[in-house]
Scaffold this motif. Structure first.
Motif, mmCIF file in Angstrom:
data_model
loop_
_atom_site.group_PDB
_atom_site.id
_atom_site.type_symbol
_atom_site.label_atom_id
_atom_site.label_comp_id
_atom_site.label_asym_id
_atom_site.label_seq_id
_atom_site.Cartn_x
_atom_site.Cartn_y
_atom_site.Cartn_z
ATOM 1 N N HIS A 1 48.701 51.326 -2.068
ATOM 2 C CA HIS A 1 49.036 52.639 -1.514
ATOM 3 C C HIS A 1 49.454 53.597 -2.639
ATOM 4 O O HIS A 1 48.991 54.741 -2.698
ATOM 5 C CB HIS A 1 50.150 52.504 -0.467
ATOM 6 C CG HIS A 1 50.681 53.804 0.018
ATOM 7 N ND1 HIS A 1 49.998 54.604 0.916
ATOM 8 C CD2 HIS A 1 51.823 54.464 -0.285
ATOM 9 C CE1 HIS A 1 50.704 55.703 1.145
ATOM 10 N NE2 HIS A 1 51.810 55.640 0.429
ATOM 11 N N VAL A 2 50.316 53.132 -3.527
ATOM 12 C CA VAL A 2 50.767 53.946 -4.655
ATOM 13 C C VAL A 2 49.572 54.352 -5.519
ATOM 14 O O VAL A 2 49.453 55.513 -5.936
ATOM 15 C CB VAL A 2 51.837 53.194 -5.481
ATOM 16 C CG1 VAL A 2 52.142 53.926 -6.785
ATOM 17 C CG2 VAL A 2 53.112 53.005 -4.664
ATOM 18 N N LEU A 3 48.671 53.417 -5.783
ATOM 19 C CA LEU A 3 47.473 53.712 -6.566
ATOM 20 C C LEU A 3 46.651 54.808 -5.897
ATOM 21 O O LEU A 3 46.236 55.780 -6.546
ATOM 22 C CB LEU A 3 46.627 52.450 -6.758
ATOM 23 C CG LEU A 3 45.280 52.639 -7.462
ATOM 24 C CD1 LEU A 3 45.464 53.195 -8.863
ATOM 25 C CD2 LEU A 3 44.516 51.324 -7.489
ATOM 26 N N LYS A 4 46.396 54.682 -4.606
ATOM 27 C CA LYS A 4 45.596 55.674 -3.879
ATOM 28 C C LYS A 4 46.249 57.060 -3.958
ATOM 29 O O LYS A 4 45.555 58.070 -4.179
ATOM 30 C CB LYS A 4 45.418 55.237 -2.416
ATOM 31 C CG LYS A 4 44.479 56.101 -1.639
ATOM 32 C CD LYS A 4 43.072 55.922 -2.138
ATOM 33 C CE LYS A 4 42.096 56.679 -1.282
ATOM 34 N NZ LYS A 4 40.804 56.803 -1.938
ATOM 35 N N CYS A 5 47.557 57.113 -3.797
ATOM 36 C CA CYS A 5 48.261 58.396 -3.863
ATOM 37 C C CYS A 5 48.165 59.017 -5.251
ATOM 38 O O CYS A 5 47.961 60.226 -5.395
ATOM 39 C CB CYS A 5 49.723 58.207 -3.462
ATOM 40 S SG CYS A 5 49.933 57.825 -1.702
ATOM 41 N N HIS A 6 48.267 58.198 -6.284
ATOM 42 C CA HIS A 6 48.169 58.718 -7.641
ATOM 43 C C HIS A 6 46.728 59.105 -7.994
ATOM 44 O O HIS A 6 46.517 60.020 -8.803
ATOM 45 C CB HIS A 6 48.761 57.716 -8.635
ATOM 46 C CG HIS A 6 50.255 57.751 -8.640
ATOM 47 N ND1 HIS A 6 51.006 57.119 -7.672
ATOM 48 C CD2 HIS A 6 51.121 58.380 -9.456
ATOM 49 C CE1 HIS A 6 52.272 57.353 -7.907
ATOM 50 N NE2 HIS A 6 52.375 58.114 -8.980
ATOM 51 N N GLU A 7 45.754 58.436 -7.396
ATOM 52 C CA GLU A 7 44.363 58.858 -7.598
ATOM 53 C C GLU A 7 44.156 60.267 -7.061
ATOM 54 O O GLU A 7 43.443 61.072 -7.671
ATOM 55 C CB GLU A 7 43.406 57.880 -6.914
ATOM 56 C CG GLU A 7 43.278 56.563 -7.631
ATOM 57 C CD GLU A 7 42.480 55.513 -6.883
ATOM 58 O OE1 GLU A 7 42.079 54.534 -7.537
ATOM 59 O OE2 GLU A 7 42.279 55.653 -5.652
ATOM 60 N N ARG A 8 44.788 60.577 -5.936
ATOM 61 C CA ARG A 8 44.671 61.932 -5.384
ATOM 62 C C ARG A 8 45.275 62.960 -6.338
ATOM 63 O O ARG A 8 44.740 64.057 -6.500
ATOM 64 C CB ARG A 8 45.360 62.004 -4.029
ATOM 65 C CG ARG A 8 44.641 61.221 -2.967
ATOM 66 C CD ARG A 8 45.293 61.428 -1.604
ATOM 67 N NE ARG A 8 44.764 60.466 -0.675
ATOM 68 C CZ ARG A 8 45.454 59.430 -0.196
ATOM 69 N NH1 ARG A 8 46.706 59.248 -0.546
ATOM 70 N NH2 ARG A 8 44.898 58.599 0.653
ATOM 71 N N GLY B 1 43.149 67.206 -11.638
ATOM 72 C CA GLY B 1 42.792 67.610 -12.990
ATOM 73 C C GLY B 1 43.949 68.179 -13.786
ATOM 74 O O GLY B 1 45.106 68.076 -13.409
ATOM 75 N N GLY B 2 43.616 68.794 -14.910
ATOM 76 C CA GLY B 2 44.603 69.393 -15.801
ATOM 77 C C GLY B 2 45.437 68.351 -16.530
ATOM 78 O O GLY B 2 45.142 67.157 -16.511
ATOM 79 N N GLU B 3 46.489 68.822 -17.196
ATOM 80 C CA GLU B 3 47.368 67.917 -17.930
ATOM 81 C C GLU B 3 48.025 66.908 -16.995
ATOM 82 O O GLU B 3 48.117 65.731 -17.323
ATOM 83 C CB GLU B 3 48.434 68.711 -18.679
ATOM 84 C CG GLU B 3 47.898 69.484 -19.866
ATOM 85 C CD GLU B 3 48.987 70.252 -20.575
ATOM 86 O OE1 GLU B 3 50.138 69.787 -20.567
ATOM 87 O OE2 GLU B 3 48.676 71.316 -21.123
ATOM 88 N N ASP B 4 48.512 67.380 -15.864
ATOM 89 C CA ASP B 4 49.124 66.469 -14.899
ATOM 90 C C ASP B 4 48.102 65.445 -14.412
ATOM 91 O O ASP B 4 48.421 64.269 -14.263
ATOM 92 C CB ASP B 4 49.683 67.233 -13.689
ATOM 93 C CG ASP B 4 50.919 68.041 -14.015
ATOM 94 O OD1 ASP B 4 51.588 67.735 -15.026
ATOM 95 O OD2 ASP B 4 51.219 68.973 -13.248
ATOM 96 N N GLY B 5 46.892 65.906 -14.170
ATOM 97 C CA GLY B 5 45.839 65.006 -13.697
ATOM 98 C C GLY B 5 45.560 63.891 -14.685
ATOM 99 O O GLY B 5 45.377 62.736 -14.299
ATOM 100 N N GLU B 6 45.557 64.232 -15.968
ATOM 101 C CA GLU B 6 45.324 63.213 -16.996
ATOM 102 C C GLU B 6 46.477 62.212 -17.046
ATOM 103 O O GLU B 6 46.253 61.008 -17.190
ATOM 104 C CB GLU B 6 45.121 63.874 -18.365
ATOM 105 C CG GLU B 6 44.738 62.903 -19.448
ATOM 106 C CD GLU B 6 43.518 62.056 -19.116
ATOM 107 O OE1 GLU B 6 43.522 60.861 -19.480
ATOM 108 O OE2 GLU B 6 42.565 62.564 -18.503
#
Length: 183
Positions: free
Chosen positions: A122-129, A134-139
């Protein structure tokens, strides 16, 4: 964490903190609420949302869009900055000033009892979203996803090896004989 029924849909109220521990139950409640109408997240008294909960909100918004439902968040400007600006999500969600009136009683949303593997997924799926944004946060979130994915794969492999040692079915589903060969 409370769930209430409003004239046009449902309201989920979060007071205090919402973290990865609460997010599976909140996700389930939101999915059920969206089946019958719009959804409002009342975060007026929320002090903190962790990254898993932020990713959960993104997932619920996407589900609302798929179902043709409206999803709003009650948070004044200071709450928007406090809860959403570090990840630029204050530009992603739709905010309203007040929560609709509730018809009847509030119902408590209790955290789900999930095992660590299920919670990790669940944590993985949420962080994939979050990474998809994108952007710095996305990376940064992509790096978290890579680490979590590796940990989950290792855990799955350890469980499969332990099952094989006990003579249980292998991940491929074929039981092993006493000499280790497949039947």
């Amino acid at each position: 964490m409370l769930l209430g029924r409003a004239r046009t849909g449902s309201v989920i109220r979060i007071e205090g903190r919402a973290t990865m521990r609460e997010s599976p139950a909140l996700r389930s409640a939101a999915e059920a609420a969206l089946a019958s109408g719009a959804l409002v997240w009342d975060l007026a008294e929320c002090e903190y949302l962790d990254s898993t909960m932020l990713g959960c909100l993104i997932g619920v918004r996407k589900l609302a869009e798929q179902r043709g439902r409206r999803m709003d968040i009650v948070a004044d400007r200071s709450q928007q900055v406090k809860l959403f600006s570090t990840s630029s999500l204050h530009k992603y969600f739709d905010f309203v000033d007040e929560s609709p009136a509730i018809q009847g009683m509030w119902l408590a949303i209790e955290p789900d009892r999930v095992d660590n593997t299920e919670l990790s997924r669940h944590v993985l799926k949420c962080h994939e979203r979050l990474a998809e944004r994108g952007g710095e946060d996305g990376e940064a979130f992509r790096r978290v996803c890579d680490r979590l994915s590796t940990e989950i794969e290792q855990h799955d492999m350890d469980r499969a090896l332990a099952a094989a040692e006990r003579g249980e079915a292998t991940p491929a589903g074929a039981p092993r004989t006493g000499d280790g060969t497949r039947e």
